[in-house]
Design a protein around this motif. Structure first.
Motif, PDB file in Angstrom:
ATOM      1  N   SER A  13      48.498  -1.590  12.314  1.00  0.00           N
ATOM      2  CA  SER A  13      48.696  -1.252  10.892  1.00  0.00           C
ATOM      3  C   SER A  13      47.695  -0.187  10.476  1.00  0.00           C
ATOM      4  O   SER A  13      46.718   0.068  11.166  1.00  0.00           O
ATOM      5  CB  SER A  13      48.398  -2.461   9.998  1.00  0.00           C
ATOM      6  OG  SER A  13      49.326  -3.466  10.163  1.00  0.00           O
ATOM      7  N   ALA A  14      47.904   0.331   9.288  1.00  0.00           N
ATOM      8  CA  ALA A  14      46.909   1.207   8.673  1.00  0.00           C
ATOM      9  C   ALA A  14      45.655   0.388   8.395  1.00  0.00           C
ATOM     10  O   ALA A  14      45.713  -0.825   8.248  1.00  0.00           O
ATOM     11  CB  ALA A  14      47.467   1.760   7.365  1.00  0.00           C
TER      12      ALA A  14
ATOM     13  N   THR B  83      47.089   1.802   2.811  1.00  0.00           N
ATOM     14  CA  THR B  83      48.476   1.983   2.359  1.00  0.00           C
ATOM     15  C   THR B  83      48.554   1.903   0.834  1.00  0.00           C
ATOM     16  O   THR B  83      49.234   2.713   0.196  1.00  0.00           O
ATOM     17  CB  THR B  83      49.388   0.921   3.005  1.00  0.00           C
ATOM     18  OG1 THR B  83      49.230   0.980   4.419  1.00  0.00           O
ATOM     19  CG2 THR B  83      50.850   1.164   2.656  1.00  0.00           C
TER      20      THR B  83
ATOM     21  N   GLU C 274      49.337   4.660   9.193  1.00  0.00           N
ATOM     22  CA  GLU C 274      49.540   4.174  10.557  1.00  0.00           C
ATOM     23  C   GLU C 274      49.367   5.291  11.577  1.00  0.00           C
ATOM     24  O   GLU C 274      48.902   5.047  12.693  1.00  0.00           O
ATOM     25  CB  GLU C 274      50.928   3.531  10.689  1.00  0.00           C
ATOM     26  CG  GLU C 274      50.972   2.043  10.361  1.00  0.00           C
ATOM     27  CD  GLU C 274      50.808   1.697   8.880  1.00  0.00           C
ATOM     28  OE1 GLU C 274      50.835   2.625   8.049  1.00  0.00           O
ATOM     29  OE2 GLU C 274      50.645   0.507   8.550  1.00  0.00           O
TER      30      GLU C 274
ATOM     31  N   PHE D  62      55.124  -0.103  11.101  1.00  0.00           N
ATOM     32  CA  PHE D  62      55.569   0.228   9.744  1.00  0.00           C
ATOM     33  C   PHE D  62      56.362   1.526   9.639  1.00  0.00           C
ATOM     34  O   PHE D  62      57.245   1.654   8.801  1.00  0.00           O
ATOM     35  CB  PHE D  62      54.318   0.262   8.849  1.00  0.00           C
ATOM     36  CG  PHE D  62      54.487   0.588   7.399  1.00  0.00           C
ATOM     37  CD1 PHE D  62      55.366  -0.132   6.591  1.00  0.00           C
ATOM     38  CD2 PHE D  62      53.720   1.595   6.815  1.00  0.00           C
ATOM     39  CE1 PHE D  62      55.471   0.151   5.232  1.00  0.00           C
ATOM     40  CE2 PHE D  62      53.820   1.871   5.450  1.00  0.00           C
ATOM     41  CZ  PHE D  62      54.699   1.154   4.668  1.00  0.00           C
TER      42      PHE D  62
ATOM     43  N   ARG E  42      56.733  -3.113   2.944  1.00  0.00           N
ATOM     44  CA  ARG E  42      55.348  -3.544   3.026  1.00  0.00           C
ATOM     45  C   ARG E  42      55.178  -4.629   4.085  1.00  0.00           C
ATOM     46  O   ARG E  42      56.033  -5.495   4.219  1.00  0.00           O
ATOM     47  CB  ARG E  42      54.852  -4.052   1.665  1.00  0.00           C
ATOM     48  CG  ARG E  42      54.762  -2.993   0.577  1.00  0.00           C
ATOM     49  CD  ARG E  42      53.968  -1.753   0.970  1.00  0.00           C
ATOM     50  NE  ARG E  42      52.631  -2.004   1.465  1.00  0.00           N
ATOM     51  CZ  ARG E  42      51.534  -2.027   0.707  1.00  0.00           C
ATOM     52  NH1 ARG E  42      51.621  -1.823  -0.586  1.00  0.00           N
ATOM     53  NH2 ARG E  42      50.357  -2.230   1.248  1.00  0.00           N
ATOM     54  N   GLY E  43      54.086  -4.545   4.785  1.00  0.00           N
ATOM     55  CA  GLY E  43      53.849  -5.497   5.858  1.00  0.00           C
ATOM     56  C   GLY E  43      54.716  -5.217   7.087  1.00  0.00           C
ATOM     57  O   GLY E  43      54.795  -6.033   8.004  1.00  0.00           O
ATOM     58  N   GLY E  44      55.348  -4.064   7.108  1.00  0.00           N
ATOM     59  CA  GLY E  44      56.338  -3.763   8.137  1.00  0.00           C
ATOM     60  C   GLY E  44      55.817  -3.618   9.559  1.00  0.00           C
ATOM     61  O   GLY E  44      56.607  -3.537  10.496  1.00  0.00           O
ATOM     62  N   SER E  45      54.511  -3.618   9.734  1.00  0.00           N
ATOM     63  CA  SER E  45      54.003  -3.493  11.105  1.00  0.00           C
ATOM     64  C   SER E  45      54.385  -4.690  11.966  1.00  0.00           C
ATOM     65  O   SER E  45      54.590  -4.554  13.174  1.00  0.00           O
ATOM     66  CB  SER E  45      52.489  -3.349  11.111  1.00  0.00           C
ATOM     67  OG  SER E  45      52.126  -2.196  10.424  1.00  0.00           O
ATOM     68  N   ASP E  46      54.459  -5.856  11.347  1.00  0.00           N
ATOM     69  CA  ASP E  46      54.901  -7.026  12.106  1.00  0.00           C
ATOM     70  C   ASP E  46      56.319  -6.805  12.628  1.00  0.00           C
ATOM     71  O   ASP E  46      56.658  -7.178  13.744  1.00  0.00           O
ATOM     72  CB  ASP E  46      54.926  -8.275  11.206  1.00  0.00           C
ATOM     73  CG  ASP E  46      53.534  -8.715  10.804  1.00  0.00           C
ATOM     74  OD1 ASP E  46      52.579  -8.381  11.517  1.00  0.00           O
ATOM     75  OD2 ASP E  46      53.431  -9.404   9.768  1.00  0.00           O
TER      76      ASP E  46
HETATM   77  N1  ASP Z   1      50.335  -0.671   6.266  1.00  0.00           N
HETATM   78  C1  ASP Z   1      51.565  -1.242   5.806  1.00  0.00           C
HETATM   79  C2  ASP Z   1      51.336  -2.098   4.580  1.00  0.00           C
HETATM   80  O1  ASP Z   1      50.206  -2.223   4.141  1.00  0.00           O
HETATM   81  C3  ASP Z   1      52.269  -2.020   6.866  1.00  0.00           C
HETATM   82  C4  ASP Z   1      51.510  -3.204   7.399  1.00  0.00           C
HETATM   83  O2  ASP Z   1      50.324  -3.349   7.172  1.00  0.00           O
HETATM   84  O3  ASP Z   1      52.140  -4.000   8.096  1.00  0.00           O
HETATM   85  O4  ASP Z   1      52.257  -2.620   4.035  1.00  0.00           O
END
Ligand code: ASP
Ligand code: MG
Length: 454
Positions: free
Chosen positions: A34-35, A40, A122, A188, A202-206
């Protein structure tokens, strides 16, 4: 192996990642990152500042974050890698500046430009991590994830196109892995078929990690984060909450809704389809096993796994005598929610009324207006949902009685049991949620001889 934003927040965090990756290098991992934490958010804010017409403030707003990257680079990289990274960072800085200028200059929707801006979070973390790993004699190889993950063009929450993603990811990664290299990519971020930068929400790295793991048929998808797996309850409410060693995909999916922020069900879908175990581990306590999420049949049976909850819920009740024996009524109700793009969570019905719960009620006034044409509408704000989760809940006698007798003096409504075999859900007043969660946790997890816990 996916590392979240807090796992790469500063120099110490990068050093921990190096240790963890080194310890797993024989498993031939692919690294998704992730970033840096909060970056982000900052990028999104700078897009907003640019959209408000302040392009120069928008780019200077990010300087602190560029500096965080520089700090890591100067502490952990040798001269060669450091100057390469410095060049990448300067390029990013000037490209972001230009993007902000175009956002400020045009009043048109800027979803596509926003994706381009946020993607630098990212891009930079993965470039930096690859360099740091190489500096530590690991065969890291940076790849631009936008060449691997292909999506539709729904900017901001693009949906991956699985077959295309599989083809490209395999073509790019398999030869590298075969050659003993360690691919490192940003989570992400992705690209549409036409090559425009997109993001997965958001949270798309998973999600990126699960997709990559699934298309490569990985042995395990590891989500490295800042908590030790999934907990039996929210630790802010229950001090004695502890890590759940194993969950089924279904249990994890139910828990995800309740801010077990750890994994979104959508995120897990690729893993579910590929039947790949997903492990959630803590970067700060790498030797603890965390939680592993498996197929139903692989988990050890235990009736109650967790007590989850969520506040800020609104209940809507629609009552109408016309509903009795009529068909099409539910459809008429749900069409209204549909039109207002409002998500409904729990639904209970009687012969003449329907109650449902919303956790995002911004469209409610308009919805009520339309619902009134179907019947009387009552609204109950400030409610909370509690969800007792565990495989086999439906088939174990006495669970509901145990749950409700534990909180017998607290008024509950909208009880839902059986829609999924893994949860018992009900609604109560927001003020009583803490007490209820604490008591249930005590009843199911803190009494040694409890019959319901294996
Ligand atoms: N950096 C992105 C976010 O903050 C993706 C992630 O962290 O998974 O939403
Ligand atoms: Mg994150």
């Amino acid at each position: 192996m996916k590392f979240g934003g807090t796992s790469v927040e500063d120099t110490c965090a990068f050093q921990r990642v190096v240790q963890i990756v080194s310890a797993h290098k024989d498993m031939r991992p692919v690294i998704v990152v992730s970033a840096m934490s909060r970056f982000t958010d900052a990028l999104l804010q700078s897009v907003q500042m640019a959209a408000d017409g302040n392009a120069s403030a928008a780019s200077s707003w990010l300087e602190d974050h560029y500096e965080r990257h520089e700090d890591v680079a100067s502490s952990l990289l040798g001269a060669v890698e450091a100057s390469l990274f410095e060049a990448a960072l300067n390029k990013a800085r000037s490209e972001i500046r230009e993007l902000c200028v175009s956002i400020a200059a045009h009043s048109m929707p800027h979803a596509a430009l926003q994706d381009s801006v946020v993607s630098y979070g990212e891009q930079l973390s993965s470039t930096l991590l690859a360099a740091v790993l190489r500096e530590n004699n690991l065969p890291a190889h940076y790849l631009d994830a936008r060449r691997l993950i292909v999506t539709d063009d729904e900017h901001g929450r693009a949906a991956p196109l699985f077959a295309e993603t599989m083809r490209r990811t395999r073509a790019e990664l398999e030869p590298l892995i075969e050659a003993g290299e360690m691919p490192v990519l940003g989570g992400f971020i992705a690209a549409s078929r036409s090559g425009a930068t997109t993001t997965l929400g958001r949270g798309g790295s998973d999600y990126s990690a699960a997709l990559t793991g699934a298309v490569l048929q990985a042995r395990e998808i590891q989500i490295w984060t800042d908590v030790t797996g999934v907990l039996t309850a929210d630790p802010r409410l229950v001090e004695s909450a502890r890590t759940i060693p194993q969950l089924s995909y279904r249990e994890a999916a139910e828990l995800a809704y309740f801010g077990a922020k750890v994994l979104h069900p959508k995120t897990m879908q690729p893993a579910v389809e590929g039947r790949i175990p997903v492990r959630v581990s803590n970067t700060r306590q790498p030797s603890e096993a965390g939680t592993v999420i498996l197929t139903e049949t692989a988990v050890s049976p235990s009736t109650v796994k967790a007590i989850a909850h969520k506040t800020g819920i609104t209940i809507v009740q629609i009552t109408s005598a016309r509903m009795l024996g009529a068909y099409g009524f539910l459809r008429a109700i749900f069409e209204i929610f549909d039109r207002h793009r409002t998500v409904v969570d729990i639904v209970t019905t009687s012969e003449v009324s329907v109650s449902l719960s919303l956790d995002e009620a911004s469209a409610l006034p308009a919805i009520i207006e339309e619902l009134r044409q179907l019947g009387t509408v009552e609204i109950e704000p400030r409610r909370a949902i509690i969800c007792v989760v565990g495989e086999g809940l439906r088939s174990t006698p006495g669970i509901a009685a145990h749950v409700f007798s534990t909180i017998r003096d607290i008024n509950v409504s909208l009880i839902s049991l059986g829609a999924s075999s893994v949860n018992l859900t009900f609604v109560l007043d927001e003020e009583q949620v803490r007490e209820a969660v604490m008591r249930l946790h005590a009843a199911f997890f803190e009494r040694a001889a409890d019959v319901y816990v294996s």
